[in-house]
Design an enzyme around this catalytic site. Structure first.
Site, PDB file in Angstrom:
ATOM      1  N   ARG A 100       0.964  -1.193  -0.048  1.00 22.97           N
ATOM      2  CA  ARG A 100       0.176  -0.180  -0.004  1.00 22.97           C
ATOM      3  C   ARG A 100       0.928   1.260  -0.081  1.00 22.97           C
ATOM      4  O   ARG A 100       1.550   1.337   0.995  1.00 22.97           O
ATOM      5  CB  ARG A 100      -0.964   0.172   1.194  1.00 22.97           C
ATOM      6  CG  ARG A 100      -1.743   1.369   1.327  1.00 22.97           C
ATOM      7  CD  ARG A 100      -2.977   1.301   2.420  1.00 22.97           C
ATOM      8  NE  ARG A 100      -3.976   0.585   1.369  1.00 22.97           N
ATOM      9  CZ  ARG A 100      -5.189   0.729   2.002  1.00 22.97           C
ATOM     10  NH1 ARG A 100      -5.612   1.534   3.067  1.00 22.97           N
ATOM     11  NH2 ARG A 100      -6.031   0.134   1.405  1.00 22.97           N
ATOM     12  N   HIS A 127      -6.905   1.140  -7.284  1.00 24.89           N
ATOM     13  CA  HIS A 127      -7.036   0.027  -6.113  1.00 24.89           C
ATOM     14  C   HIS A 127      -7.629  -1.073  -6.344  1.00 24.89           C
ATOM     15  O   HIS A 127      -8.793  -1.400  -6.466  1.00 24.89           O
ATOM     16  CB  HIS A 127      -7.937   0.912  -4.953  1.00 24.89           C
ATOM     17  CG  HIS A 127      -8.145   0.198  -3.765  1.00 24.89           C
ATOM     18  ND1 HIS A 127      -7.287  -0.883  -3.382  1.00 24.89           N
ATOM     19  CD2 HIS A 127      -8.898   0.530  -2.604  1.00 24.89           C
ATOM     20  CE1 HIS A 127      -7.699  -1.057  -1.974  1.00 24.89           C
ATOM     21  NE2 HIS A 127      -8.719  -0.386  -1.656  1.00 24.89           N
ATOM     22  N   GLN A 130      -9.708  -4.002  -4.471  1.00 25.56           N
ATOM     23  CA  GLN A 130     -11.109  -3.336  -4.119  1.00 25.56           C
ATOM     24  C   GLN A 130     -12.086  -3.500  -5.284  1.00 25.56           C
ATOM     25  O   GLN A 130     -13.249  -4.172  -4.958  1.00 25.56           O
ATOM     26  CB  GLN A 130     -11.059  -1.934  -3.964  1.00 25.56           C
ATOM     27  CG  GLN A 130     -12.451  -1.198  -3.641  1.00 25.56           C
ATOM     28  CD  GLN A 130     -12.677  -1.427  -2.098  1.00 25.56           C
ATOM     29  OE1 GLN A 130     -12.228  -1.498  -1.271  1.00 25.56           O
ATOM     30  NE2 GLN A 130     -13.946  -2.267  -2.032  1.00 25.56           N
ATOM     31  N   ASP A 222     -17.055   7.267  -2.602  1.00 24.75           N
ATOM     32  CA  ASP A 222     -15.752   6.866  -1.836  1.00 24.75           C
ATOM     33  C   ASP A 222     -15.648   8.100  -0.971  1.00 24.75           C
ATOM     34  O   ASP A 222     -16.246   9.292  -1.321  1.00 24.75           O
ATOM     35  CB  ASP A 222     -14.469   6.716  -2.754  1.00 24.75           C
ATOM     36  CG  ASP A 222     -13.311   6.473  -1.969  1.00 24.75           C
ATOM     37  OD1 ASP A 222     -13.443   6.246  -0.603  1.00 24.75           O
ATOM     38  OD2 ASP A 222     -12.311   6.400  -2.651  1.00 24.75           O
ATOM     39  N   CYS A 262     -16.524   2.043  -0.970  1.00 21.03           N
ATOM     40  CA  CYS A 262     -15.365   0.912  -0.559  1.00 21.03           C
ATOM     41  C   CYS A 262     -15.129   0.860   1.013  1.00 21.03           C
ATOM     42  O   CYS A 262     -14.089  -0.059   1.373  1.00 21.03           O
ATOM     43  CB  CYS A 262     -14.209   1.206  -1.432  1.00 21.03           C
ATOM     44  SG  CYS A 262     -13.535   2.806  -1.009  1.00 21.03           S
ATOM     45  N   ARG A 290     -13.709  -8.399  -0.013  1.00 20.07           N
ATOM     46  CA  ARG A 290     -12.274  -8.385  -0.157  1.00 20.07           C
ATOM     47  C   ARG A 290     -11.540  -9.440   0.177  1.00 20.07           C
ATOM     48  O   ARG A 290     -10.710  -9.946  -0.480  1.00 20.07           O
ATOM     49  CB  ARG A 290     -11.878  -7.268   0.638  1.00 20.07           C
ATOM     50  CG  ARG A 290     -12.233  -5.894   0.490  1.00 20.07           C
ATOM     51  CD  ARG A 290     -11.811  -5.089  -0.859  1.00 20.07           C
ATOM     52  NE  ARG A 290     -10.290  -5.096  -0.698  1.00 20.07           N
ATOM     53  CZ  ARG A 290      -9.513  -4.214  -0.173  1.00 20.07           C
ATOM     54  NH1 ARG A 290     -10.242  -3.238   0.470  1.00 20.07           N
ATOM     55  NH2 ARG A 290      -8.227  -4.160  -0.107  1.00 20.07           N
TER      56      ARG A 290
HETATM   57  N1  NVA Z   1      -9.757   6.806  -1.982  1.00 15.98           N
HETATM   58  C1  NVA Z   1      -9.417   6.324  -0.752  1.00 15.98           C
HETATM   59  C2  NVA Z   1      -9.894   5.069  -0.629  1.00 15.98           C
HETATM   60  C3  NVA Z   1      -9.575   4.435   0.826  1.00 15.98           C
HETATM   61  C4  NVA Z   1      -9.626   2.836   0.782  1.00 15.98           C
HETATM   62  C5  NVA Z   1      -8.145   6.741  -0.194  1.00 15.98           C
HETATM   63  O1  NVA Z   1      -7.215   6.488  -1.021  1.00 15.98           O
HETATM   64  O2  NVA Z   1      -7.907   7.212   0.808  1.00 15.98           O
HETATM   65  N1   CP Z   2     -11.438  -0.072   1.409  1.00 19.24           N
HETATM   66  C1   CP Z   2     -10.263  -0.198   1.877  1.00 19.24           C
HETATM   67  O1   CP Z   2      -9.253  -0.315   1.165  1.00 19.24           O
HETATM   68  O2   CP Z   2     -10.054  -0.230   3.318  1.00 19.24           O
HETATM   69  P1   CP Z   2      -8.840  -0.239   4.216  1.00 19.24           P
HETATM   70  O3   CP Z   2      -8.169   1.243   3.609  1.00 19.24           O
HETATM   71  O4   CP Z   2      -9.340  -0.086   5.497  1.00 19.24           O
HETATM   72  O5   CP Z   2      -7.891  -1.106   3.843  1.00 19.24           O
END
Ligand code: NVA
Ligand code: CP
Length: 303
Positions: A100, A127, A130, A222, A262, A290
């Protein structure tokens, strides 16, 4: 040859099979094979996570292997070791890397230097895990994906980018409904439109929520402010409040329309509490999926 999943497009040749495998592993939870016996997945996190961390860790356990959580703050990357050296070293120890990252170029650099499969657990551009879970969720609700209309509302972010690719690959129509200033990545849009033209569906942009949501089968949103984004809540409110998923938009959608997010969600911002907790909401199925979707990816890449 190792296989990575950095973009949804890395699943372009077998996305339907991955969705079906995820559905099968979901049905067989508790009694499917455990093909990853003795294998370890390193999971590097530069940002917070609830779902991604827990679902990958549980997925590895249930496939017979182990997920190892690594916070980048506690690693030598935090003190200047390159991502490329990190990838080379981890490849000597583990069988796969989930990452990540703040930046998609770092994701690509890690993948280029690793000799084991790399899975994108979210970066600033995409992502993909997801989206595989989301497509499984839509399929559970409607059986077939092709011909459905999805509208994504809000910030044209990583999730929106990956959704455009995922819907295009599975023959769904999608509208990215975002303010002009926050439309999705133009290069990803172009790629999604090229895929869509081969699949006979359409990926478009619109900044008018009522027009976009007309007849939609899925409304998806989101957070307004993604991790790593410096936008203030006040600025986000003035840009995105018309894009909130609520009864006003559900009223113009198809009668069977489902609501997706998500997560994590902020009720009263990108989604009303009524829509988030109402009978059309499938957000917790999405979260559960997931686990099953990532099992399908791990099964395919690491076995
Ligand atoms: N768009 C959000 C998704 C979190 C799962 C982010 O990048 O923070
Ligand atoms: N949707 C998602 O990726 O959640 P987290 O940020 O909790 O992993």
């Amino acid at each position: 040859m190792k296989r990575d999943v950095i973009s949804v497009l890395d699943m372009r040749d077998d996305i339907e099979q991955l969705i079906d495998l995820a559905a099968k592993l979901k049905r067989e939870r508790g009694h499917h094979e455990k093909p990853l016996d003795g294998k370890t997945l390193a999971m590097i996190f530069e940002k917070s996570s609830t779902r991604t961390r827990v679902s990958f860790e549980v997925a590895m356990t249930e496939l017979g292997g182990r997920g190892m959580y690594l916070s980048s703050n506690d690693m030598q990357i935090g003190r200047g070791e390159t991502i490329s050296d990190t990838a080379k070293v981890l490849s000597r120890f583990v069988h796969g890397i989930m990452y990540r990252a703040f930046r998609n170029d770092m994701m690509k650099e890690l993948a280029a230097s690793a000799t084991v499969p790399v899975i994108n657990g979210l970066d600033d551009l995409e992502h993909p895990c997801q989206i595989l879970a989301d497509l499984l969720t839509v399929k559970e609700a409607f059986q077939d994906l092709a011909g459905l209309k999805m509208v994504y509302l809000g910030d044209g972010n990583n999730v929106c980018n990956s959704l455009m690719l995922g819907t295009a690959l599975t023959g769904m129509d999608m509208v990215a409904c975002c303010p002009e200033e926050r439309m999705p990545d133009p290069k990803v849009l172009e790629e999604a439109q090229a895929v869509a033209s081969l699949r006979g569906c359409s990926i478009t942009q619109d900044s008018d929520p009522l027009r976009a949501c007309h007849g939609a089968h899925v409304l998806y949103t989101d957070v307004w402010v993604s991790m790593g984004d410096s936008m203030s809540l006040q600025e986000a409110q003035s840009l995105f409040s018309d894009y909130q998923i609520n009864q006003r938009l559900l009223d113009v959608a198809d009668g069977r329309c489902i609501v997706m997010h998500c997560l994590p969600a902020h009720r009263g911002e990108e989604i009303s509490a009524e829509a988030m907790d109402g009978e059309r909401s499938v957000v917790f199925d999405q979260a559960e999926n997931r686990l099953h979707a990532q099992k399908a990816i791990l099964w395919t890449l690491l076995r």
